[in-house]
Design a protein around this motif. Structure first.
Motif, PDB file in Angstrom:
ATOM      1  N   ALA A 143       0.683  -0.919   0.003  1.00  0.00           N
ATOM      2  CA  ALA A 143       0.072   0.336   0.061  1.00  0.00           C
ATOM      3  C   ALA A 143       0.721   1.170  -0.380  1.00  0.00           C
ATOM      4  N   THR A 146       2.806   3.456  -4.825  1.00  0.00           N
ATOM      5  CA  THR A 146       1.879   3.669  -5.492  1.00  0.00           C
ATOM      6  C   THR A 146       2.091   3.464  -7.404  1.00  0.00           C
ATOM      7  N   ARG A 169      -2.817  -4.143  -8.887  1.00  0.00           N
ATOM      8  CA  ARG A 169      -3.807  -3.648  -8.571  1.00  0.00           C
ATOM      9  C   ARG A 169      -4.344  -4.628  -7.404  1.00  0.00           C
ATOM     10  N   ARG A 174      -0.922   0.456  -5.471  1.00  0.00           N
ATOM     11  CA  ARG A 174      -2.017   1.264  -5.887  1.00  0.00           C
ATOM     12  C   ARG A 174      -1.507   2.147  -7.225  1.00  0.00           C
ATOM     13  N   GLN A 194      -8.735   0.942 -11.803  1.00  0.00           N
ATOM     14  CA  GLN A 194      -9.204   0.716 -10.251  1.00  0.00           C
ATOM     15  C   GLN A 194      -7.772   1.899  -9.494  1.00  0.00           C
ATOM     16  N   ASP A 196      -6.682   4.922  -7.648  1.00  0.00           N
ATOM     17  CA  ASP A 196      -6.309   5.508  -6.105  1.00  0.00           C
ATOM     18  C   ASP A 196      -5.839   7.372  -6.109  1.00  0.00           C
ATOM     19  N   THR A 197      -4.719   7.615  -7.272  1.00  0.00           N
ATOM     20  CA  THR A 197      -4.483   9.372  -6.927  1.00  0.00           C
ATOM     21  C   THR A 197      -4.691   9.509  -8.647  1.00  0.00           C
ATOM     22  N   LEU A 230     -10.500   9.488  -4.684  1.00  0.00           N
ATOM     23  CA  LEU A 230      -9.301   9.864  -4.570  1.00  0.00           C
ATOM     24  C   LEU A 230      -8.296  11.383  -4.314  1.00  0.00           C
ATOM     25  N   ARG A 231      -7.183  10.402  -3.933  1.00  0.00           N
ATOM     26  CA  ARG A 231      -6.198  11.206  -3.528  1.00  0.00           C
ATOM     27  C   ARG A 231      -5.797  12.477  -4.986  1.00  0.00           C
TER      28      ARG A 231
END
Ligand code: C2E
Ligand code: MG
Ligand code: MG
Length: 280
Positions: A143, A146, A169, A174, A194, A196-197, A230-231
């Protein structure tokens, strides 16, 4: 006469082509040698929380140490990609960066790592194994990693790339969309991966405090990211005005020369040590 002239043009053209091909091949040979001899190095650029200025992550950026020059990726990634050398190079980047960041985290610096991926790497058969080995060997939690993916990934071989990224993923790694803009490819990534950022493209950041259209577009990207949970990271922040504008828009993370330039691993160690020092 006209014929003669045409002929010489063709010849000149052909010789230019020839030179280019020869230069490309030379570059590929040199790249292969550099890889064998360990002439690549990594710089790390911090990403910070725009509200607290704390370093939240570092992005690994590859450089090529040639005799007395250091080459930026734009000068050799094309040739590395074409020749397939980007696959072993990417494996080296991943292994080296995971080990480094795992070390920093063991000193209880809670930071994440971003690594850039090329299409060739994603499509290589050993890709997912390479990532899971880099994590296992370094002890870096999945985790905390990224992977930055950019536009062209879905254009070539979309089904295959999407499947590999889903495998990634599933490891807990990420995904970030790099250079995110309003283009079709950026939005398609959101549907099919999928994610995340979102990393807002530097071209938006550049004009975010001077151009009202850019401002609206950037606000839309920030809101889109937030709505999707999301980030959102702004890239290429060079001026205080840009940073403030982005922060006011609700963008929580940023990266850019204003905050910190890419630097050596030693530079990062010093930076984080300074940050961890008690305030006086
Ligand atoms: P990127 O992933 O979008 O990385 C951001 C680039 O913008 C970096 O250039 C960084 O040095 C530069 N940058 C950061 N802040 C600023 C700023 O405030 N102003 C300006 N003008 N530039 C800023 P760099 O290191 O030359 O890398 C260029 C691209 O090469 C990266 O873009 C990434 O797509 C690719 N790349 C770098 N390392 C790797 C790697 O290990 N593997 C692969 N496949 N690609 C890589
Ligand atoms: Mg990137
Ligand atoms: Mg980028």
């Amino acid at each position: 006469r006209a014929k003669e002239w045409d002929g010489s043009r063709v010849e000149i053209y052909a010789s230019h082509m020839h030179d280019r091909v020869v230069r490309r091949l030379e570059l590929q040979t040199q790249l292969r040698q550099a890889l064998a001899e360990g002439d690549f190095l990594l710089e790390y650029q911090p990403a910070v929380d725009l509200n607290t200025s704390k370093v939240t992550a570092v992005e690994a950026l590859v450089r090529w140490q040639r005799d007395d020059e250091v080459w930026a990726p734009e000068r050799f990634l094309g040739a590395a990609e074409e020749s397939g050398l980007v696959v072993p190079l990417g494996e080296w980047v991943l292994t080296e960066a995971c080990a480094r960041v795992a070390e920093w985290r063991r000193l209880s610096w809670d930071i994440g790592l971003s690594v850039n991926l090329s299409v060739r790497q994603i499509l290589s058969p050993r890709f997912v194994d390479t990532v899971s080995m880099a994590l296992a060997d370094s002890g870096l939690p999945a985790a905390a990693l990224t992977m930055d993916v950019d536009e062209d990934v879905l254009l070539e071989n979309p089904g295959e790339a999407v499947a590999r990224l889903a495998d990634l993923r599933a490891l807990g790694v990420r995904l970030a969309i790099d250079d995110f803009g309003m283009g079709h490819a950026s939005l398609a990534h959101l549907r099919r991966l999928q994610v995340d950022t979102l990393k807002i493209d530097a071209s938006f950041v550049q004009d975010v405090d001077v151009d009202s259209t850019v401002q609206l577009l950037t606000q839309s990207i920030v809101s889109l990211g937030k709505n999707l949970g999301l980030r959102v990271v702004a890239e290429g922040i060079e001026e205080q005005g840009q940073l403030e504008r982005l922060r006011d828009m609700g963008c929580t993370q940023g990266q850019g020369f204003l905050v910190a330039r890419p630097m050596s691993a030693e530079g990062i160690t010093a930076l984080i040590e300074g940050e961890a020092a008690p305030e006086r």
